[in-house]
Scaffold this active site. Structure first.
Site, PDB file in Angstrom:
ATOM      1  N   SER A  58       0.497  -1.409  -0.154  1.00 21.52           N
ATOM      2  CA  SER A  58      -0.052   0.074  -0.310  1.00 21.52           C
ATOM      3  C   SER A  58       1.095   1.412   0.211  1.00 21.52           C
ATOM      4  CB  SER A  58      -1.167  -0.176   1.608  1.00 21.52           C
ATOM      5  OG  SER A  58      -2.347  -1.070   0.855  1.00 21.52           O
ATOM      6  N   PHE A  59       2.153   1.295   0.514  1.00 19.20           N
ATOM      7  CA  PHE A  59       2.785   2.728   0.977  1.00 19.20           C
ATOM      8  C   PHE A  59       3.454   2.673  -0.827  1.00 19.20           C
ATOM      9  CE2 PHE A  59       7.294   4.641   0.888  1.00 19.20           C
ATOM     10  CZ  PHE A  59       6.978   5.502   1.845  1.00 19.20           C
ATOM     11  N   GLU A  60       2.850   2.220  -1.974  1.00 21.01           N
ATOM     12  CA  GLU A  60       3.488   2.729  -2.937  1.00 21.01           C
ATOM     13  C   GLU A  60       2.442   3.225  -4.419  1.00 21.01           C
ATOM     14  OE1 GLU A  60       6.719  -0.487  -1.345  1.00 21.01           O
ATOM     15  OE2 GLU A  60       4.135  -0.722  -1.508  1.00 21.01           O
ATOM     16  N   THR A  81      -4.440  -3.254   1.075  1.00 21.61           N
ATOM     17  CA  THR A  81      -5.176  -4.290   2.341  1.00 21.61           C
ATOM     18  C   THR A  81      -3.912  -3.787   3.473  1.00 21.61           C
ATOM     19  OG1 THR A  81      -6.276  -4.962   1.386  1.00 21.61           O
ATOM     20  CG2 THR A  81      -5.843  -5.578   3.529  1.00 21.61           C
ATOM     21  N   VAL A  83      -2.693  -3.984   8.367  1.00 24.50           N
ATOM     22  CA  VAL A  83      -4.048  -4.659   8.319  1.00 24.50           C
ATOM     23  C   VAL A  83      -2.551  -3.793   9.959  1.00 24.50           C
ATOM     24  CG1 VAL A  83      -4.345  -6.969  10.361  1.00 24.50           C
ATOM     25  CG2 VAL A  83      -4.940  -6.243   7.364  1.00 24.50           C
ATOM     26  N   GLY A  86       1.572  -4.928  15.810  1.00 28.98           N
ATOM     27  CA  GLY A  86       1.735  -4.631  17.459  1.00 28.98           C
ATOM     28  C   GLY A  86       2.682  -3.145  17.333  1.00 28.98           C
ATOM     29  N   THR A  87       3.590  -2.569  16.049  1.00 29.77           N
ATOM     30  CA  THR A  87       4.339  -1.652  15.995  1.00 29.77           C
ATOM     31  C   THR A  87       3.443  -0.266  15.000  1.00 29.77           C
ATOM     32  OG1 THR A  87       5.344  -2.071  14.289  1.00 29.77           O
ATOM     33  CG2 THR A  87       6.069  -3.518  14.998  1.00 29.77           C
ATOM     34  N   HIS A  89       4.010   0.794  12.039  1.00 29.68           N
ATOM     35  CA  HIS A  89       4.543   0.264  10.788  1.00 29.68           C
ATOM     36  C   HIS A  89       2.538   0.985  10.779  1.00 29.68           C
ATOM     37  CE1 HIS A  89       5.734  -1.224   7.304  1.00 29.68           C
ATOM     38  NE2 HIS A  89       4.420  -1.730   6.540  1.00 29.68           N
ATOM     39  N   PHE A 114     -10.661   5.712  -3.348  1.00 27.66           N
ATOM     40  CA  PHE A 114      -9.808   5.174  -2.365  1.00 27.66           C
ATOM     41  C   PHE A 114     -10.441   3.749  -1.905  1.00 27.66           C
ATOM     42  CE2 PHE A 114      -8.546   5.351   2.745  1.00 27.66           C
ATOM     43  CZ  PHE A 114      -7.240   5.654   2.326  1.00 27.66           C
TER      44      PHE A 114
END
Length: 173
Positions: A58-60, A81, A83, A86-87, A89, A114
């Site tokens: 998704s970052f791209e 997507t 999800v 635990g960080t 990120h 979107f």
């Protein structure tokens, strides 16, 4: 449920529109549902030969959406997507993708559908992916939003007075 209050389901005439779909590759099952929903919405609207591009994650999405938007397409649909883990990120990727896609749309004037799911659990993503048993079909819905906006822009271009005197604009759509 986020689906309440959605716009009407009247048919969209997207014939002649050139549309690109950029889809992330993470979460294969969810992405399959999102892409299927997008392609179904395009077909129902009469859009033929959409440009389909897959990216790693998704970052791209924003960089490829920008390239597609600048190529002369009338609309772009971005599907992904993320999800929560635990960080932090999750927050970084969601914010970067959301801001990036918004900037692409505003800077190019090309509507961006979107279709980025930002979910706490994989089950939430599956429930929004348009799969059998899902409560939502965000691939379909985000594609319809991009198409409706592209049609509105097409109609607006024909309705504005020539010469830049846009003080009185007729209501479109």
């Amino acid at each position: 449920m986020s689906g309440t209050g959605a716009p009407g389901a009247d048919r969209i005439d997207g014939a002649g529109l050139r549309v690109g779909v950029v889809a992330a590759s993470w979460h294969d099952q969810v992405m399959g549902g999102l892409v299927d929903g997008a392609l179904r919405a395009l077909a129902e609207a009469g859009v033929s030969d959409p440009v389909m591009v897959r990216v790693p994650g998704s970052f791209e999405l924003p960089v490829v959406a920008a390239r597609l938007a600048r190529s002369g397409l009338d609309a772009v649909v971005a599907l992904g997507t993320v999800v929560r883990g635990g960080t932090p990120h999750f927050e970084y990727v969601c914010q970067a993708a959301t801001v990036g896609l918004t900037e692409v749309s505003v800077q190019t004037g090309v509507p961006i559908g979107f279709g980025l799911l930002t979910c706490d659990t994989a089950e939430q993503a599956l429930d929004r992916a348009g799969l059998p048993g899902s409560h939502e079909d965000r691939g379909y819905e985000s594609t319809q939003a991009a198409l409706r906006t592209a049609v509105t822009l097409r109609d607006l271009a024909g309705a504005l007075p020539p010469g830049g005197d846009h003080h009185v604009v007729p209501v479109i759509g």
